[in-house]
Enzyme design. Structure first.
Site, PDB file in Angstrom:
ATOM      1  N   LYS A  32       0.824  -1.221   0.000  1.00  0.00           N
ATOM      2  CA  LYS A  32       0.000   0.000   0.000  1.00  0.00           C
ATOM      3  C   LYS A  32       0.861   1.276   0.000  1.00  0.00           C
ATOM      4  CE  LYS A  32      -2.056  -2.015   3.479  1.00  0.00           C
ATOM      5  NZ  LYS A  32      -1.667  -3.415   3.240  1.00  0.00           N
ATOM      6  N   ILE A  33       1.871   1.306   0.892  1.00  0.00           N
ATOM      7  CA  ILE A  33       2.673   2.534   1.006  1.00  0.00           C
ATOM      8  C   ILE A  33       3.620   2.671  -0.182  1.00  0.00           C
ATOM      9  CG2 ILE A  33       4.406   3.740   2.414  1.00  0.00           C
ATOM     10  CD1 ILE A  33       3.087   2.339   4.886  1.00  0.00           C
ATOM     11  N   HIS A  87       9.890   8.842  13.777  1.00  0.00           N
ATOM     12  CA  HIS A  87       8.745   7.966  13.481  1.00  0.00           C
ATOM     13  C   HIS A  87       7.437   8.775  13.385  1.00  0.00           C
ATOM     14  CE1 HIS A  87       7.868   3.427  13.572  1.00  0.00           C
ATOM     15  NE2 HIS A  87       6.870   4.027  12.943  1.00  0.00           N
ATOM     16  N   GLN A  88       7.471   9.801  12.552  1.00  0.00           N
ATOM     17  CA  GLN A  88       6.300  10.666  12.436  1.00  0.00           C
ATOM     18  C   GLN A  88       5.598  10.536  11.087  1.00  0.00           C
ATOM     19  OE1 GLN A  88       8.597  14.662  12.418  1.00  0.00           O
ATOM     20  NE2 GLN A  88       6.995  15.007  10.911  1.00  0.00           N
ATOM     21  N   ALA A  89       6.076   9.576  10.249  1.00  0.00           N
ATOM     22  CA  ALA A  89       5.510   9.494   8.897  1.00  0.00           C
ATOM     23  C   ALA A  89       4.004   9.258   8.925  1.00  0.00           C
ATOM     24  CB  ALA A  89       6.211   8.400   8.102  1.00  0.00           C
ATOM     25  N   PHE A  90       3.539   8.530   9.938  1.00  0.00           N
ATOM     26  CA  PHE A  90       2.103   8.209  10.021  1.00  0.00           C
ATOM     27  C   PHE A  90       1.280   9.386  10.511  1.00  0.00           C
ATOM     28  CE2 PHE A  90       0.936   8.149  14.532  1.00  0.00           C
ATOM     29  CZ  PHE A  90       2.191   8.311  15.109  1.00  0.00           C
ATOM     30  N   ASP A  99      13.079   7.786   9.065  1.00  0.00           N
ATOM     31  CA  ASP A  99      12.019   8.093  10.032  1.00  0.00           C
ATOM     32  C   ASP A  99      11.972   6.995  11.095  1.00  0.00           C
ATOM     33  OD1 ASP A  99       9.664   9.635  10.841  1.00  0.00           O
ATOM     34  OD2 ASP A  99       8.499   7.865  10.250  1.00  0.00           O
ATOM     35  N   THR A 138      11.358   4.768   5.701  1.00  0.00           N
ATOM     36  CA  THR A 138      10.219   5.114   6.575  1.00  0.00           C
ATOM     37  C   THR A 138       9.518   3.825   7.016  1.00  0.00           C
ATOM     38  OG1 THR A 138       8.751   5.338   4.667  1.00  0.00           O
ATOM     39  CG2 THR A 138       9.759   7.361   5.490  1.00  0.00           C
ATOM     40  N   SER A 139      10.197   2.677   6.845  1.00  0.00           N
ATOM     41  CA  SER A 139       9.517   1.409   7.126  1.00  0.00           C
ATOM     42  C   SER A 139       9.832   0.900   8.540  1.00  0.00           C
ATOM     43  CB  SER A 139       9.880   0.380   6.059  1.00  0.00           C
ATOM     44  OG  SER A 139       9.031  -0.713   6.172  1.00  0.00           O
ATOM     45  N   ARG A 140      10.949   0.245   8.709  1.00  0.00           N
ATOM     46  CA  ARG A 140      11.368  -0.190  10.048  1.00  0.00           C
ATOM     47  C   ARG A 140      12.882  -0.077  10.128  1.00  0.00           C
ATOM     48  NH1 ARG A 140       7.042   0.687  11.440  1.00  0.00           N
ATOM     49  NH2 ARG A 140       5.496  -0.653  12.411  1.00  0.00           N
ATOM     50  N   GLU A 159      15.390   2.686  18.114  1.00  0.00           N
ATOM     51  CA  GLU A 159      14.526   3.846  18.372  1.00  0.00           C
ATOM     52  C   GLU A 159      13.703   3.738  19.647  1.00  0.00           C
ATOM     53  OE1 GLU A 159      12.072   3.739  14.720  1.00  0.00           O
ATOM     54  OE2 GLU A 159      10.346   3.442  16.024  1.00  0.00           O
TER      55      GLU A 159
END
Ligand code: NAD
Length: 345
Positions: free
Chosen positions: A165-166, A306-309, A269, A243-245, A274
């Site tokens: 999806k992303i 971790h702010q992409a969401f 991200d 931006t995944s993990r 983290e």
């Protein structure tokens, strides 16, 4: 599944971990419909906090909570029957243990892929055109453009790893910039191919990409996919975006590749270590993680926490899906968003 004693399921007690003010605000507002009994704990879920769950049937956790086998065993002993992850990834949950103790695990599989795709783009544009540096300069009366030169995105080759999806949202967006988009996935998407996105094997993607953006999940197979050997196949000066993990990247190898200039730009991200840093204000503390301090010292590295969401649309979707997941459990309906052991492989 057995039907619970209240047809509305609103007696359900939920232990909510890693609470931030925005979580409480959004969950309290949408929980009016369900009236679940939610206790918001600020602490993360880990081996020392797992006993807070005594008497709760549902635990709601996030990306940096630790749900390893010891924690799962403690949850089971305390009567927990379901773990509701309020995120897409579940790499921090020991799915084998949850199966063993018959604890269901649900997640939010999709909540706004564009939010994460657009943040990846923000990292690319910021790193390239250095708007973060320009902003500070101009605010201080420095109108020089010296050392702010970037490059045109149009015509560059962008490699997308993982076109779920992303990754698909990202591939379509960056294609709009006139980039040549190539991709790698275990399951190539016909609709992306029809849009002119070409699938290649991983090595070919590493060799020909000017920018590589990671959008596959963290699994035993993808862990440390960006490492010394894959880096050696890449173009000099490559831009890597994650931006995944965090653990898709072997941070020690990436540090070396920044030093020897193999990597020209790094935008992340997410970060391997983290859980002890991200989402917290540590500005008055002595940071003990030397790796993040070293990463922060490079002028061509951009780290977000971790702010992409984190868009209003995504938050609304995360909260409504999580509450719907808990509702299904509470009234004994099939769990639409249950994580199966096959998905964890
Ligand atoms: P998705 O399941 O829709 O897509 C993942 C894709 O990766 C799938 O197409 C799958 O086939 C592919 N894939 C799996 N293993 C692969 C491999 N070995 N090589 C290549 N491709 C592989 O997931 P999504 O919703 O697009 O999310 C992707 C990831 O983004 C999540 O796993 C999560 O870790 C991360 N994420 C980050 C944030 C954030 O705020 N930074 C938010 C949401 C999700």
């Amino acid at each position: 599944m057995t039907k619970r004693n209240n047809p509305n399921g609103n007696h359900i007690k939920v232990a909510f971990f890693s609470t931030k003010p925005y979580d409480k605000e959004y969950f309290e507002s949408l929980n009016i419909e369900y009236r679940f009994n939610i206790t918001f704990f600020e602490s993360a879920l880990n081996q020392s906090t797992a006993n807070l769950c005594l008497g709760y049937e549902v635990v709601c956790a996030f990306v940096n909570d630790n749900l390893d086998s010891t924690v799962i065993r403690k949850l089971a002993n305390n009567g927990v029957k379901m773990i509701a992850m309020r995120c897409a990834g579940f790499n921090n949950v020991d799915i084998k243990s949850s199966m063993q103790y018959e604890i269901k695990v649900v997640r939010v599989p999709a909540y706004s892929p564009e939010a994460i795709a657009e943040h990846s783009l923000a990292l690319i544009l910021t790193l390239n055109r250095k708007t973060h540096k320009a902003y500070n300069r101009v605010r201080e009366g420095n109108f020089s453009v010296d050392r702010l030169m970037g490059f045109n995105l149009a015509g560059k080759t962008v490699g997308v790893i993982g076109t779920g999806k992303i990754g698909a949202a990202f591939a379509k967006t960056i294609k709009g910039f006139g980039c040549d988009v190539i991709a790698h996935d275990l399951y190539p998407s016909k609709s992306l191919m029809e849009k002119g996105i070409k699938y290649t094997d991983l090595d070919a993607l590493f060799e020909s990409s000017d920018i590589i953006s990671l959008h596959c999940p963290l699994t035993p197979r993808t862990k440390h996919m960006i490492c010394e050997s894959s880096l050696s196949k890449m173009k000099n000066g490559v831009m890597i975006i994650n931006t995944s993990r965090g653990a898709l990247i072997k941070t020690s190898d990436v540090l070396q590749a920044l030093v020897n200039k193999k990597i020209g730009y790094l935008g992340i991200d997410v970060y391997e270590q983290e859980e002890n840093l991200f989402f917290e204000d540590l500005s008055e503390r002595i940071i003990q993680d030397d790796t993040i301090l070293r990463l922060n010292s490079f002028p061509n590295v951009l780290i977000t926490s971790h702010q992409a969401f984190f868009t209003a649309e995504a938050m609304t979707e995360i909260v409504s899906t999580t509450l719907r997941n808990i509702h299904e459990f509470s009234v004994g309906k099939p769990l639409t968003n249950e994580v199966s052991p096959e998905m964890a492989r």
